[in-house]
Structures are given as C-alpha cells and as structure tokens.
Design a protein around this motif. Sequence first.
Motif, PDB file in Angstrom:
ATOM      1  N   ALA A   1       0.843  -1.203   0.000  1.00 33.01           N
ATOM      2  CA  ALA A   1       0.000   0.000   0.000  1.00 33.01           C
ATOM      3  C   ALA A   1       0.877   1.252   0.000  1.00 33.01           C
ATOM      4  O   ALA A   1       0.583   2.234  -0.674  1.00 33.01           O
TER       5      ALA A   1
ATOM      6  N   GLY B   1       0.155   2.058  -3.439  1.00 34.12           N
ATOM      7  CA  GLY B   1      -1.291   2.296  -3.278  1.00 34.12           C
ATOM      8  C   GLY B   1      -1.668   3.529  -2.504  1.00 34.12           C
ATOM      9  O   GLY B   1      -2.715   3.549  -1.854  1.00 34.12           O
TER      10      GLY B   1
ATOM     11  N   ILE C   1      -5.530   1.321   2.642  1.00 37.63           N
ATOM     12  CA  ILE C   1      -5.984  -0.065   2.705  1.00 37.63           C
ATOM     13  C   ILE C   1      -7.426  -0.056   3.210  1.00 37.63           C
ATOM     14  O   ILE C   1      -7.780   0.783   4.025  1.00 37.63           O
TER      15      ILE C   1
ATOM     16  N   LEU D   1      -6.901  -2.699  -1.841  1.00 38.70           N
ATOM     17  CA  LEU D   1      -5.999  -1.577  -2.118  1.00 38.70           C
ATOM     18  C   LEU D   1      -6.737  -0.724  -3.142  1.00 38.70           C
ATOM     19  O   LEU D   1      -6.878  -1.102  -4.299  1.00 38.70           O
TER      20      LEU D   1
END
Lengths: 529, 98, 175
Positions: free
Chosen positions: A341, A345, A349, A359
Amino acid sequence: MARRLSGDLDEDRFKPLRLMNGVYLQLHAYMLRVAIPYGTLDSREMCRLARIARVYDRGYGHFTTRQNIQFNWPKLAEVPDILADLAEVEMHAIQTSGNCIRNVTADHFAGAAADEVEDPRIHAEVIRQWSTLHPEFSFLPRKFKIAVTGAARDRAAINVHDIGLQMLRNEAGEPGFRVVVGGGLGRTPIVGPTIREFLPKAELLSYLEAILRVYNRLGRRDNPFKARIKILVASVGGDVFAAMVEEEWQALRGGSLDLPEEEVARIAAYFASPPFEALPAQDTGFEAMRFEDRDFARWCRTNLHAHKQQGYAILSISLKPVGGVPGDATAEQMEAVADLAERYGQDEIRVSHEQNLVLPHIRLRDVHAVWQGLVAAGLGAANIGLVSDIISCPGLDYCNLANARSIPVAQRIATRFADLDRQHDIGELKLKISGCINACGHHHVGHIGILGVDKKGSEFYQITLGGSAGEDASLGDIVGPAFSYDDVVDAVETLVETYVGLREKGERFLDAYRRLGPAPFKEALYAGH
Amino acid sequence: MTARIVTANGLRDGEVLYLARGGRWTRDLAEAEPAESPEAEAALMAIAEGAMRCRAVVEAYAMAVAVEEGTPHPLSQRERIRAAGPTVGTDIAIERGR
Amino acid sequence: MPVIKDGQLVEDDWTFMPDSVPLDEVSRPVISLARWQGESRALRVRNLRLGLRLPNDADPAAVGAELHRFALIELEFPTFRDGRAYSQARLLRERHGYLGELRAVGAIGRDQYFFLDRCGFDSVTVAGDEAELARALEGWFEAMAEISVPMQPASDRRPPASSLRERRRAAAGAS
C-alpha cells in the motif's frame, strides 16, 4: 482494568465496561475487537495491528464482517498495553461492543468506485464523531449498527442494518441520503423499509438523533431477542415509525446538530482523493502481462474493479486461500499488505465486510508488481466473489454463542472447489456461513446460506437459497431439512452442479435461482432420501 | 457413567480451567474432579464461587462428562472443542484424505 | 438518601412517598406520576413544595406545563443498562425548558456519571457505607475530568469539538 484485577469491580460491573472496550470472553480465551472505522487503514495502522498480533497474540488477526479486526488470544492483564499501543496510532476498541452505536461501516470501495455520488466515509466519519460516547445513546435497548454507501450499487449491505444510508441526488441535483431503518439478520431477519426517500446531507445528524431517540424510548427492553430496532419498526410498521421519527425530527431540526459547511469541508479534506496522475485508460505493460501470464489474467478477472480515475484500478486481496480461515491474516501478511500500500497504493488499505482487504488506488501499470508481492505473501487467491470467497463467522471453534462450527465447513467447501478453473466457470456465488442464529456470517443474505444448528449434541447445517445483501436485497429461503457436518459439503456441491446444469448463458447462481425457484434444487438435494 | 465437572476461564488469561481435587484449578481436563451427585456438584460449585470472589476465575459452571476408566470426557461438542482447542487446522487433512 | 450534587455529597430531605402515604409526614415529598394525575387538583390547592418521580416509560409531555410546578424531578434507572431516562432528561431540559433539579435514582455508578451530567441531571443518588460514599464522590470527579471535549451537543454547557473549531475559525477570521 486495575479496578477489576484488584477486586474493586466484580465481574457483573466489570463486564459491561470490558465489553464497551471490545473485550469479550470466548471459548478458549479473551477476544479483543478493534474498531477500524469504515474499514479504512493506512500502512502505519496496519503495521501496528501486525505488531499487536505478534507481541500479544499468536501471530495473526481475524478481519470481521463489521470491517473490524479481532484478536483471539490476548491476556486480560495485557489489554491496557494493547490499547495503549493502538492509541499511539489513534486506534481503539471503544464501542465495538455493548448496547451502543457500533463502528460505522461503509462501502469498501469508497473514494475509488467509479459509480459513487460522493465518498460515503465523509458522513460515516460525521456519524462516528457524533456517536462517540453519546451521552443519550450509550445504553440503548440493544446494539446499533449503521452502514453508509455512496453508490446505488450496494457494497455495504445497507438494507440489513439498523440504519442504512444510501447517498443519492434529488431532482435538483443536491446530494442527500435515502434512509433505511430496521433491517437486520439474526433470529428475525428483515430487509429494512425505507423511511425517507431523501434527506438533505446537512440534516443527517438531527434525523439520526430523532431515530435513536424514538428507539431509545420505545424499543423493547424486556427481552434481548426482541430489543433491536427492527422489532420496533416491524411491530408498529414502517410508515408509523417514519411518522414518529418525523415528529421528533421536526422538534429537533435546525439546532446545533446541523453541521456548518466548513466543518463538513474540514472532515471531507481527510478523505480528499490522493493526487492521481493523468494516465491513459490502457496500460500496454499491464495488457501484455495479462496476455502472457494466465494466472495473473485469471486473478485480474475476479480481483480487479473499475476505478473512478482513468489508468487506475481497485484491487481486492482475498483472505480466503483454499483451506485457510476466512478473514485471517498473519502479522507477516499484514506487513506485506502495508508495504504494498505504501509503495504502490497511496498508503490506503480497506477492510471489506466480506472479510477481504482492498488496495483502492493502484495504477494499472503497477498491478502486476502488486500481484507478485501478494502471491509471495500467500495472498494471491484469485477468487473474489466466487464460491470459495466465503463469509464465515468464527463459529463454535472460538465463539461462546455458537452452536456449530463454521470455519471448518468453509474450509472443506473451499477445498472441494479448489480447482480454480471450475470456480471461474461457476461464476459469482456468495456463500455465507453462520454458526448460530445470531447470523454473524450473514447466511440469510448468501446466494447459498448455511446455518449451523445443534441437534441433540451434533452439528447440523440448514441451507438457505436466494439471499442477497446487495441493492436487490433478499432473504434466502430454507431449502429443506438440515444436513450433517459430514454431508453439508456434498449438499453444496449438488446445489452448484444443479445450477451449472440449468443455467442460461451468463446467468449467475442467484439469477438462476430467482428464475427457477427452489424446486429443482430441492429435487436434487432430497430426491431419493 | 455420566457425571459433572466444574469449568471456568482464568480471569487474567481467559484460559480454560477445570476444578481438580483439593480446589486446585488445572488446564488438564483429565485432572478434573467429577461430581456424581447433586450434593457433590453443589460442593464443587461452592468452591468455584469462592474462586470467582477471589478473582482467580470467571464464568464458572458445571458441565456433563462421561467418566471412562477414571478420566472425564466432555459430552457436548462445545466442551470437546473447549478442551482440545479450535479444530480449524485439523479438518483440512480429513477432507484432503477423502 | 445521600446524593451527589454540584460535586458534593449531600443528605437532603426529598423523600419518595408511596401513593398511599399522606404527604404531610415529610417536608419535601416526591410523588408518583399516577398520584399527580389522580390528585392534582387537591395537591395544587395545598400549594406544597413537591417533587415528581417520572416512570421511565413516561413521556414528559404528559405532564405538560405543570412540569414547572415541581422543584425536583426524579428519573429512574432500574438497572444501569436501561438508558431511557437519558432521553427523558434531555427532553425535559431541551424541549420543555425544565429548570428545576433533575435527579437520577436507581442503579447508577461511576461509569454513568459523565453521561448523566451531559444529559442535564443535577444530582444522583448514592448508597453504601461512608467509605463507599467517599469512593462514589471520588468517582464522580474522575468521571467529570475524563473527557474534556465531547463530540456532540447535549444538555450541558460543554461545547462540542465541532463548535470549538467553528469559534476558532470565526476568531481567526475576525483578527
């Protein structure tokens, strides 16, 4: 805690406090439930959960259908240390238990979904703040669960919550909420009625306060099984209840509960979209990997979802490996997810009510790298929405209330359908298992639902068909007599094979059941018995 | 024969405990002292009530067991799982072996 | 019965009188809603200083404007889990403008004190020996100190977090 261990508090007075802080006594140990508001975590918080799993528990945690996490083996004396560790990352276990307003849940694709009106977490947070240690509503007749979705597509099961809120726009284009009240599962499953088609956003809290006040005053307190708001709403009728709320609301509205726009804007800023790059809709590298790598392609089919931003995808991480415990993640897996993440990302989360992780903002060009990281961590299951993506409550293996085991049944079913090609061929199938009538495994709203019951000391499993937790919410029909622990997996396979034999092209299990009705399924299960 | 033993959870750790001879709490089900009459059960429960007051254990209750060769065996699935721990790691092997 | 009121343990003389007992036996009688509804005419004439005990399933609106005749209203907590009286208290304060003393009677402990205070209660009954009473008072102070900024408006004067921020914004805008 010190007051309990020193004897200042006896168990009768300690228990409600212990529960207010999310500490339950289960079969083998205490259980600590930690709130994850609307299922949103960053990598720092996820790493802290991993640390708690490693230091205070047995190296894993269990993500729940309430978008929370539970630790199964904490020591009571160490709970204050755990809570202190959580507090360092602004997390806690307050109001994860007791007869108060519980953790507010939201669509796990919030802020990323292509189809949403507005990020539902903004108002989930407004509700969370308002409900925190609410002086009037901390001793309700029974627990109270609120879910919010920002889209017409319901990924938060709003129709089966005490209050469900769906964001929509009125004819003038202003955003607001449709309000559903008195849905729920448990021993009296009900799809809640809509009591207001459109509630202006700014008046959300006064309307909620009106609902809660009517419930606090009139909800039954003589019988805990009849104390949820759904029983009150069903007993007076949705229209009458709506009128009672309306009357209270008219007296309340316009007061200090209406949030000034600046305050909402301040909260909304926490949920501002991360800085997205302007990317092409297609990524050639991603397309090439999908073409070359069959496993990757198959995983993309189930675990990727449309993102509102071109060139990005929402990525689901399945916590349902074949033979695993649905919703469990080891400390190492949590850290792997946190790392991915952080790297790919936008440090976000999500926990889904289907006991998976998400994600929400991954660039298409990074999807393959993230997938490889997940596979390396044992998180590569390509089964989101398929028959092995099972919701299961902890059941008799852990829970003090359960009558039968759930997890081993989920494990055996997933193992039976382990062949991924077969699962993909079967298509979307939501299977949900509860170990008792309280329905924490949401069995009533499973396309196939399984309810564990105790029959003279033996575990039996009742099957329901045709439930749905989505915007087309429905409760499953009981298909017939229950099956033994040994026979229930065969029964599920029979149901699936019956569907495969009868389906029309492109028809999901649920659609086929709704078209065909229970007869062919009953016939297949019970003919010859 | 059927008898009853007294079980509880430890206050500090929540671990499953059984009441053994002499008012001692043990994790080992085999050491639990079976009561074979209502009077004997009441006597065990009285000890357990005392232990709850002294904050050694919580949620004590009597449960049915079958005593075979002097060793108690739980009769309910719930108590079998409480005694042996979660079964979530074991059933997989059974399914795979089929 | 001793009560905690304004941060002090006080022994006052409000006494709940069962419906059959004559009121002139005590100086400050508290009567049931049923007695008030049955005998209100006679009671009004006598011009007594009265307290009223509202059952926790009663709507304060049932007493109407007469609420203001009572110097004290007692609200019941048969168990601490039964939270109906919190709603009654807020209705009395915020909707009916009741200004007299609001008292919580029944099974209430330290972990309810903060909520009581926020919902507009002035006093709460306590029971036990001297040590227990002292501990209850200590608990009351702890409970009041535990949370400085609440997250929602209620019947007390504590400004909720959102309104504090609003004031700060206004102040920042003015300067």
